[in-house]
Design a protein around this motif. Sequence first.
Motif, short mmCIF file in Angstrom:
data_model
loop_
_atom_site.label_atom_id
_atom_site.label_comp_id
_atom_site.label_asym_id
_atom_site.label_seq_id
_atom_site.Cartn_x
_atom_site.Cartn_y
_atom_site.Cartn_z
N TYR A 189 0.96 -1.27 -0.13
CA TYR A 189 0.26 -0.07 0.10
C TYR A 189 1.04 1.16 -0.08
CZ TYR A 189 -3.96 -3.15 1.00
OH TYR A 189 -4.88 -3.97 0.98
N PRO A 190 0.34 2.30 -0.68
CA PRO A 190 1.26 3.50 -0.76
C PRO A 190 1.44 4.27 0.38
CG PRO A 190 -0.66 3.98 -2.04
CD PRO A 190 -0.68 2.34 -1.68
N GLY A 226 -0.84 8.77 8.08
CA GLY A 226 -0.76 7.69 9.18
C GLY A 226 0.00 6.44 8.76
N LEU A 227 0.41 6.35 7.53
CA LEU A 227 1.32 5.08 7.20
C LEU A 227 2.56 5.73 6.31
CD1 LEU A 227 -1.54 2.70 5.64
CD2 LEU A 227 -0.38 2.81 8.02
N PRO A 228 3.54 6.24 6.88
CA PRO A 228 4.56 6.99 6.24
C PRO A 228 5.45 6.02 5.58
CG PRO A 228 5.22 6.68 9.08
CD PRO A 228 3.52 6.16 8.57
N ARG A 229 6.19 6.30 4.52
CA ARG A 229 7.11 5.71 3.65
C ARG A 229 8.05 4.81 4.63
NH1 ARG A 229 8.11 5.70 -1.69
NH2 ARG A 229 6.80 7.48 -1.80
N SER A 230 8.22 3.61 4.34
CA SER A 230 9.25 2.81 5.02
C SER A 230 10.39 2.82 4.44
CB SER A 230 8.73 1.37 5.14
OG SER A 230 9.95 0.59 5.48
N ARG A 231 11.54 3.10 5.17
CA ARG A 231 12.84 3.33 4.56
C ARG A 231 13.43 2.29 4.04
NH1 ARG A 231 13.13 3.07 10.05
NH2 ARG A 231 14.68 1.83 10.94
N LEU A 232 12.83 0.99 4.58
CA LEU A 232 13.26 -0.40 3.91
C LEU A 232 12.55 -0.84 2.77
CD1 LEU A 232 13.43 -1.82 7.65
CD2 LEU A 232 15.18 -1.20 6.31
N GLY A 257 9.81 1.06 1.16
CA GLY A 257 9.33 2.07 0.15
C GLY A 257 7.83 2.23 0.17
N VAL A 258 7.27 1.31 0.99
CA VAL A 258 5.69 1.40 0.77
C VAL A 258 5.29 2.14 2.22
CG1 VAL A 258 5.81 -0.17 -0.81
CG2 VAL A 258 5.55 -0.90 1.53
N GLY A 259 4.00 2.24 2.44
CA GLY A 259 3.41 2.59 3.64
C GLY A 259 3.01 1.68 4.48
N LEU A 260 2.38 0.57 3.90
CA LEU A 260 2.23 -0.80 4.59
C LEU A 260 2.35 -2.05 3.66
CD1 LEU A 260 0.35 -2.66 6.76
CD2 LEU A 260 -1.61 -1.69 5.32
N LEU A 275 -2.92 -16.23 8.51
CA LEU A 275 -1.78 -15.72 9.17
C LEU A 275 -1.62 -14.33 8.65
CD1 LEU A 275 0.07 -15.83 11.90
CD2 LEU A 275 1.84 -16.30 10.43
N VAL A 276 -1.60 -13.28 9.12
CA VAL A 276 -1.34 -11.90 8.66
C VAL A 276 -0.37 -11.40 9.20
CG1 VAL A 276 -2.49 -9.79 7.90
CG2 VAL A 276 -4.05 -11.77 8.22
N ARG A 277 0.50 -10.65 8.46
CA ARG A 277 1.62 -10.10 9.03
C ARG A 277 1.44 -8.52 8.14
NH1 ARG A 277 6.48 -8.59 7.18
NH2 ARG A 277 8.16 -8.13 8.71
N LEU A 278 1.48 -7.49 9.22
CA LEU A 278 1.33 -6.28 8.78
C LEU A 278 2.81 -5.27 9.23
CD1 LEU A 278 -1.97 -5.34 10.45
CD2 LEU A 278 -1.51 -6.08 8.00
N GLU A 279 3.53 -4.88 8.14
CA GLU A 279 4.88 -4.21 8.39
C GLU A 279 4.81 -2.83 7.96
OE1 GLU A 279 9.28 -3.98 6.73
OE2 GLU A 279 8.11 -6.25 6.83
N GLY A 280 5.47 -1.86 8.53
CA GLY A 280 5.55 -0.49 8.51
C GLY A 280 6.17 0.31 9.55
N GLU A 281 6.13 1.46 9.08
CA GLU A 281 6.84 2.56 10.07
C GLU A 281 5.65 3.05 10.98
OE1 GLU A 281 10.12 3.59 10.19
OE2 GLU A 281 10.77 2.30 8.53
#
Length: 144
Positions: free
Chosen positions: A34-35, A39-45, A47-50, A123-129
Amino acid sequence: HGLVFDPLLPSGIEGPNGVFLDPSIAGGALNLTYPPQAGLPRSRLTGVGLLVDELNGQAAPGFYGKLAPRNARFERFRFRGQFAVWVEGLHAFLYKPHANYTFTPARSRLAANALLVQRGEVLVRLEGEFDKPTALAIARSLHP
């Protein structure tokens, strides 16, 4: 599509702008990106929001591995009566390409904050900053 489960999508988030299937994992694996947005800043790892990873929950507990350095927080808890883990801080994220239960470093990468929740058979994994309350709100919004 190779998935043995019905995908879950978060509500109220613009996207996804990327959908990837990995049939090499038992039951199939789905990755959604997700872009960056409010509330979902760009991840430096990534490059996406989520980043959303979904696996067949029957096989999943043995599939995911984490290498958490000392400064990463690793918190297990129950979410809606099911297994959940919150990992806060930089960590290595690994997943096993096959059910032979050996971690393969080639399939590892650095990861940001992540929430793992079991939702029925998925099983859901949500990753982001983002922080844990944001991750839990996204997890609560997941729907077929």
